[in-house]
Design an enzyme around this catalytic site. Sequence first.
Site, PDB file in Angstrom:
ATOM      1  N   TYR A 197     -37.176  33.644  20.042  1.00 41.07           N
ATOM      2  CA  TYR A 197     -37.367  34.961  19.416  1.00 41.07           C
ATOM      3  C   TYR A 197     -37.739  34.801  17.946  1.00 41.07           C
ATOM      4  O   TYR A 197     -38.677  35.446  17.463  1.00 41.07           O
ATOM      5  CB  TYR A 197     -36.080  35.783  19.562  1.00 41.07           C
ATOM      6  CG  TYR A 197     -36.068  37.074  18.780  1.00 41.07           C
ATOM      7  CD1 TYR A 197     -36.674  38.220  19.279  1.00 41.07           C
ATOM      8  CD2 TYR A 197     -35.447  37.152  17.530  1.00 41.07           C
ATOM      9  CE1 TYR A 197     -36.660  39.412  18.556  1.00 41.07           C
ATOM     10  CE2 TYR A 197     -35.427  38.328  16.803  1.00 41.07           C
ATOM     11  CZ  TYR A 197     -36.032  39.453  17.326  1.00 41.07           C
ATOM     12  OH  TYR A 197     -36.027  40.618  16.599  1.00 41.07           O
ATOM     13  N   SER A 222     -38.014  40.111  11.639  1.00 43.74           N
ATOM     14  CA  SER A 222     -36.560  39.944  11.758  1.00 43.74           C
ATOM     15  C   SER A 222     -36.067  39.064  10.615  1.00 43.74           C
ATOM     16  O   SER A 222     -36.760  38.132  10.193  1.00 43.74           O
ATOM     17  CB  SER A 222     -36.210  39.263  13.076  1.00 43.74           C
ATOM     18  OG  SER A 222     -34.853  38.832  13.040  1.00 43.74           O
TER      19      SER A 222
END
Length: 255
Positions: free
Chosen positions: A162, A149
Amino acid sequence: MTTTPHEGRTALVTGGSRGIGRAISRRLAAEGALVAVHYGHDHDAAERTVKEIIADGGRAFAVHAELGVPGDADALWAEFDRQLAAQDAESGLDVLVNNAGITLPRTIANVTEQDYDRLFAINTRAPFFIVQRGLERIRDGGAIVNVSSVTTRFAYPAIIAYTMSKGALDTFTLALAKELGPRGITVNAVAPGFTETEINPTLRNPEIRRNYSAESVFDRLGQPEDIAAVVSFAAGRDAGWTTGQWIDASGGVRI
Ligand SMILES: NC(=O)c1ccc[n+]([C@@H]2O[C@H](COP(=O)([O-])OP(=O)(O)OC[C@H]3O[C@@H](n4cnc5c(N)ncnc54)[C@H](OP(=O)(O)O)[C@@H]3O)[C@@H](O)[C@H]2O)c1
């Protein structure tokens, strides 16, 4: 450059049924690969993706395994082996895309121990053991792509746990690239930015869409196909001299 860079290859895409994984599955199949479309819960979505690929003239089959639970990697590979044999295809694979993942939109104060463990079990532990148990199946000269990400590149406290789970995946990518170099296997991370999928239901809110779009220098959300193109390249023979890299696929977020 050939238009079928994955001809004659077999690929496994975890979470290949929906969102970014669906686009990756479709792209790799369109470029010649036999694609194992993995899913955890939504059987219909996996079947739909397989049918779309076949309707487009490609080859694919669904593989079910819930990730984030004990024994997940072994269950995944057992099902992969079984379904691949049912295709009358040669055993083993050339491309592994660790794409399946979940998010956790919570600041540090609101993350429970259960949230944290589940997140890391799916996003970090599962890819680790999928690779460990898959090493004998992945052919020399193949490729592993880990879907990371863009939020590992800057501070993003709104989804802190996350971003940590993906940060670990980045470190895994680097070490694994060195380990697998002698076998000619490339290992790279592809890092999407704000991409239009079901992982983030808040994208239905017009104001949030505008704000996320404005994060990209192109002033739009990423589409799953934008990410699939980069994954296909990273997994392809043309990227055979690129390994251990973190490849941004965010549309220039916060550059
Ligand atoms: N969308 C974004 O903005 C964005 C940005 C950066 C990075 N990413 C990363 O890109 C990857 C794909 O995200 P996405 O947006 O395409 O998500 P998505 O639309 O929610 O799709 C997630 C996929 O992963 C599978 N999956 C999730 N949990 C699973 C589990 N416990 N066991 C087995 N399979 C599971 C799902 O299958 P089932 O539903 O069948 O379980 C589905 O195929 C993720 O790693 C995500 O972190 C996304």
